[in-house]
Design an enzyme around this catalytic site. Structure first.
Site, PDB file in Angstrom:
ATOM      1  N   GLU A  54      32.068  31.576  10.920  1.00 23.04           N
ATOM      2  CA  GLU A  54      33.282  32.397  10.612  1.00 23.04           C
ATOM      3  C   GLU A  54      33.802  30.994  12.317  1.00 23.04           C
ATOM      4  O   GLU A  54      35.383  30.136  12.537  1.00 23.04           O
ATOM      5  CB  GLU A  54      34.172  33.135  10.563  1.00 23.04           C
ATOM      6  CG  GLU A  54      33.782  33.801   9.248  1.00 23.04           C
ATOM      7  CD  GLU A  54      32.502  34.522   9.269  1.00 23.04           C
ATOM      8  OE1 GLU A  54      32.280  34.120  10.238  1.00 23.04           O
ATOM      9  OE2 GLU A  54      32.737  35.781   9.082  1.00 23.04           O
ATOM     10  N   CYS A  86      34.402  39.443  12.838  1.00 26.34           N
ATOM     11  CA  CYS A  86      34.617  37.941  12.127  1.00 26.34           C
ATOM     12  C   CYS A  86      36.581  38.507  11.296  1.00 26.34           C
ATOM     13  O   CYS A  86      37.096  37.699  11.482  1.00 26.34           O
ATOM     14  CB  CYS A  86      34.002  37.263  11.757  1.00 26.34           C
ATOM     15  SG  CYS A  86      32.578  36.546  12.700  1.00 26.34           S
ATOM     16  N   ALA A 156      -3.424  28.873  -1.012  1.00 19.82           N
ATOM     17  CA  ALA A 156      -3.702  27.391  -1.807  1.00 19.82           C
ATOM     18  C   ALA A 156      -5.537  27.543  -2.630  1.00 19.82           C
ATOM     19  O   ALA A 156      -6.312  28.425  -2.395  1.00 19.82           O
ATOM     20  CB  ALA A 156      -4.561  26.302  -0.532  1.00 19.82           C
ATOM     21  N   SER A 170     -13.582  25.530   2.924  1.00 18.06           N
ATOM     22  CA  SER A 170     -12.409  25.616   1.840  1.00 18.06           C
ATOM     23  C   SER A 170     -11.637  24.247   2.682  1.00 18.06           C
ATOM     24  O   SER A 170     -10.517  24.494   2.462  1.00 18.06           O
ATOM     25  CB  SER A 170     -11.998  27.116   2.554  1.00 18.06           C
ATOM     26  OG  SER A 170     -11.846  26.811   3.782  1.00 18.06           O
ATOM     27  N   ARG A 186       5.617  28.043   8.277  1.00 23.82           N
ATOM     28  CA  ARG A 186       5.484  29.000  10.158  1.00 23.82           C
ATOM     29  C   ARG A 186       6.571  29.300  10.635  1.00 23.82           C
ATOM     30  O   ARG A 186       6.491  29.654  11.332  1.00 23.82           O
ATOM     31  CB  ARG A 186       3.833  28.109  10.122  1.00 23.82           C
ATOM     32  CG  ARG A 186       2.409  29.098   9.616  1.00 23.82           C
ATOM     33  CD  ARG A 186       1.228  27.996  10.367  1.00 23.82           C
ATOM     34  NE  ARG A 186      -0.223  28.300   9.224  1.00 23.82           N
ATOM     35  CZ  ARG A 186      -1.210  27.927   9.660  1.00 23.82           C
ATOM     36  NH1 ARG A 186      -1.773  27.635  11.353  1.00 23.82           N
ATOM     37  NH2 ARG A 186      -2.264  28.155   9.260  1.00 23.82           N
ATOM     38  N   ARG A 209       1.711  23.154  13.157  1.00 21.70           N
ATOM     39  CA  ARG A 209       1.033  21.856  13.789  1.00 21.70           C
ATOM     40  C   ARG A 209       2.236  20.554  12.696  1.00 21.70           C
ATOM     41  O   ARG A 209       2.090  21.142  11.772  1.00 21.70           O
ATOM     42  CB  ARG A 209       0.037  20.979  13.748  1.00 21.70           C
ATOM     43  CG  ARG A 209      -0.701  22.240  15.273  1.00 21.70           C
ATOM     44  CD  ARG A 209      -1.606  22.023  14.948  1.00 21.70           C
ATOM     45  NE  ARG A 209      -2.845  22.509  13.753  1.00 21.70           N
ATOM     46  CZ  ARG A 209      -3.327  23.585  13.517  1.00 21.70           C
ATOM     47  NH1 ARG A 209      -2.798  24.753  14.193  1.00 21.70           N
ATOM     48  NH2 ARG A 209      -3.552  24.101  12.581  1.00 21.70           N
ATOM     49  N   VAL A 301      -6.998  40.996   2.369  1.00 16.34           N
ATOM     50  CA  VAL A 301      -6.111  41.250   2.986  1.00 16.34           C
ATOM     51  C   VAL A 301      -5.115  40.995   1.851  1.00 16.34           C
ATOM     52  O   VAL A 301      -4.022  42.503   1.838  1.00 16.34           O
ATOM     53  CB  VAL A 301      -5.471  40.249   3.902  1.00 16.34           C
ATOM     54  CG1 VAL A 301      -4.578  40.774   4.212  1.00 16.34           C
ATOM     55  CG2 VAL A 301      -6.519  40.973   5.409  1.00 16.34           C
ATOM     56  N   SER A 304      -5.153  43.793  -0.752  1.00 17.42           N
ATOM     57  CA  SER A 304      -4.509  45.061  -0.660  1.00 17.42           C
ATOM     58  C   SER A 304      -3.315  44.868  -0.232  1.00 17.42           C
ATOM     59  O   SER A 304      -2.588  46.327  -0.301  1.00 17.42           O
ATOM     60  CB  SER A 304      -4.540  45.318   0.667  1.00 17.42           C
ATOM     61  OG  SER A 304      -5.934  45.879   1.444  1.00 17.42           O
TER      62      SER A 304
HETATM   63  C1  AOF Z   1      25.727  36.057  11.480  1.00 14.01           C
HETATM   64  N1  AOF Z   1      26.489  35.005  11.524  1.00 14.01           N
HETATM   65  O1  AOF Z   1      27.488  33.853  10.721  1.00 14.01           O
HETATM   66  C2  AOF Z   1      27.539  36.517   9.836  1.00 14.01           C
HETATM   67  C3  AOF Z   1      26.693  37.549  10.440  1.00 14.01           C
HETATM   68  O2  AOF Z   1      24.656  41.012  16.247  1.00 14.01           O
HETATM   69  P1  AOF Z   1      26.174  39.880  15.954  1.00 14.01           P
HETATM   70  O3  AOF Z   1      27.184  40.184  16.387  1.00 14.01           O
HETATM   71  O4  AOF Z   1      25.077  38.654  15.985  1.00 14.01           O
HETATM   72  O5  AOF Z   1      25.838  40.600  14.290  1.00 14.01           O
HETATM   73  C4  AOF Z   1      25.202  40.182  13.421  1.00 14.01           C
HETATM   74  C5  AOF Z   1      25.457  40.437  11.956  1.00 14.01           C
HETATM   75  O6  AOF Z   1      26.882  40.166  11.718  1.00 14.01           O
HETATM   76  C6  AOF Z   1      24.887  40.292  10.575  1.00 14.01           C
HETATM   77  O7  AOF Z   1      23.704  41.223  10.984  1.00 14.01           O
HETATM   78  C7  AOF Z   1      25.888  39.981  10.212  1.00 14.01           C
HETATM   79  O8  AOF Z   1      25.554  41.675   9.357  1.00 14.01           O
HETATM   80  C8  AOF Z   1      27.210  39.948  10.436  1.00 14.01           C
HETATM   81  N2  AOF Z   1      27.731  38.582  10.116  1.00 14.01           N
HETATM   82  N3  AOF Z   1      26.280  37.584  11.279  1.00 14.01           N
HETATM   83  O9  AOF Z   1      24.452  36.716  12.196  1.00 14.01           O
HETATM   84  C9  AOF Z   1      27.630  35.449  10.416  1.00 14.01           C
HETATM   85  N4  AOF Z   1      29.067  36.238   9.919  1.00 14.01           N
HETATM   86 ZN    ZN Z   2      30.784  38.121  11.651  1.00 12.65          ZN
END
Ligand code: AOF
Ligand code: ZN
Length: 366
Positions: A54, A86, A156, A170, A186, A209, A301, A304
């Site tokens: 935002e 925000c 795979a 493999s 990854r 890679r 793995v 499990s």
């Molecule tokens: C984000 N990006 O655009 C929005 C989020 O640690 P902060 O201040 O960056 O807050 C992270 C939290 O903010 C995230 O867990 C989520 O709940 C909220 N919204 N987070 O990283 C964004 N709008």
């Molecule tokens: Zn925010």
């Protein structure tokens, strides 16, 4: 073209997803501000610690935000985290309508952002392209609800369901494109996990890679209850990537010492009848900041993880090859089921060609 709420939300989702792999532990979020059918602001969350989506969108929109509609893929936040709330910014911007794809599962937000906007007299609509928004942030949602990493099992196999010949050979089941695709995963994930069997048999480096761009290495995680990982193993060389070995409380201290000297981190958990305590392992790994893990096998793995229902998503590559035989290796081992009814049910999500192979994505059925 008819531009409606879904059109702009789709755009916001696309913006968000361009930062895939870069926002952990935060969600991917996109925002679009539209005034009188003109896109006056766009933004996305690029990286944890940086401004939220935002903020970027309002910076771009400036005065054009007055009277506009904000489209945002996740409820605007109401808390002071690494950045200020925000929802306050939205309130002060003069937008008259806010369209949100989904509420924020983060317990410190969880509807409070939306309530704050409604209390300020702003019209708020929730749920536009909600399913897509859930899919986009499946990892983040799982983290918020369970405080554990999102586990993706990957293997795979040939068209007759084998991951290796009877000798263990493999190289390779799938073609170049599918193998590059794995490296793309990854690059996106915090952790990659294998069992000690895979380390001893293949000595993999488990680094990323990529041909097309610089790849990010996930933290390598080895399940090794007896600490059999040789200090000379590729995963024990930690200059390029971090390594965490998960072992049992009983594993010999001298072996731990030798690995520790190489920079390998060691986590100890209890041993259960089904090997190392995987739930405790996941708790510890989340504690260490790992939000998602690619489980690359081997068969034991996988068995499990599947048996304990600790898999959130499965990625299966299928090569157009038939290997045959009864001693060749299959992707999921463990003890033999006696009845078809013992099978775990999954739902196929997507099927795509990757080169000449198929990539099948599936989710466990709840
Ligand atoms: C984000 N990006 O655009 C929005 C989020 O640690 P902060 O201040 O960056 O807050 C992270 C939290 O903010 C995230 O867990 C989520 O709940 C909220 N919204 N987070 O990283 C964004 N709008
Ligand atoms: Zn925010």
């Amino acid at each position: 073209m008819l531009r409606n709420d879904e059109y702009y939300m789709r755009l916001a989702l696309d913006l968000a997803s361009s930062a895939r792999g870069n926002t952990n532990p935060n969600p991917m979020v996109g925002a679009v501000i539209v005034n009188n059918d003109v896109i006056v602001g766009t933004g996305l969350h690029r990286k944890a610690g940086e401004p939220h989506a935002e903020v970027h969108a309002f910076r771009m929109a400036g005065d054009h935000a007055a009277g506009a509609t904000l489209y945002v893929t996740l409820e605007p936040c109401s808390h002071f985290g690494k950045t200020p709330p925000c929802a306050n910014l939205v309130k002060e911007s003069g937008v008259k309508r806010v369209v949100v794809a989904m509420t924020d599962p983060n317990p410190s937000v969880a509807g409070r952002g939306i309530a704050l906007l409604r209390d300020a007299g702003i019209e708020v609509e929730v749920g536009v392209l909600e399913a897509q928004a859930y899919k986009l942030n499946e990892r983040f949602i799982h983290n918020m609800l369970t405080a554990r990493p999102f586990v993706v099992a990957k293997y795979a196999m040939t068209a007759d369901g084998k991951i290796a010949a009877a000798t263990g050979d493999s190289k390779w089941v799938t073609g170049d494109d599918a193998r590059e695709d794995v490296h793309e995963y990854r690059h996106e994930m915090d952790g990659i996990l294998v069992g000690i069997g895979t380390v001893l048999a293949d000595n993999p480096s488990l680094t990323t890679r990529l041909v097309s761009k610089e790849g990010k290495n996930p933290i390598r995680i080895v399940l090794d209850s007896e600490l059999q990982t040789p200090p000379t193993a590729a995963v024990a060389q930690t200059a390029e990537a971090r390594t965490i070995i998960v072992t049992s409380n009983e594993a010999p201290a001298e072996r731990a010492q030798a690995l520790f000297a190489q920079g390998v981190e060691i986590i100890r958990v209890e041993k259960t009848t089904d090997g190392l305590d995987l739930e405790a392992t996941l708790d510890a790994l989340y504690e260490a900041g790992i939000t998602d893990i690619l489980v690359e096998g081997g068969a034991g793995v996988h068995a499990s993880f599947f048996r304990q229902q600790l898999v959130q998503k499965v990625i299966i590559y299928m090569a157009p090859k038939v290997l045959g035989g009864t001693n060749s290796i299959t992707p999921v081992g463990g003890s033999d089921a006696q009845q078809m009814s013992e099978a775990r049910d999954f739902e196929f999500d997507t099927v795509n060609f990757v080169g000449n192979d198929l990539r099948i994505v599936a989710y466990p059925k709840h």
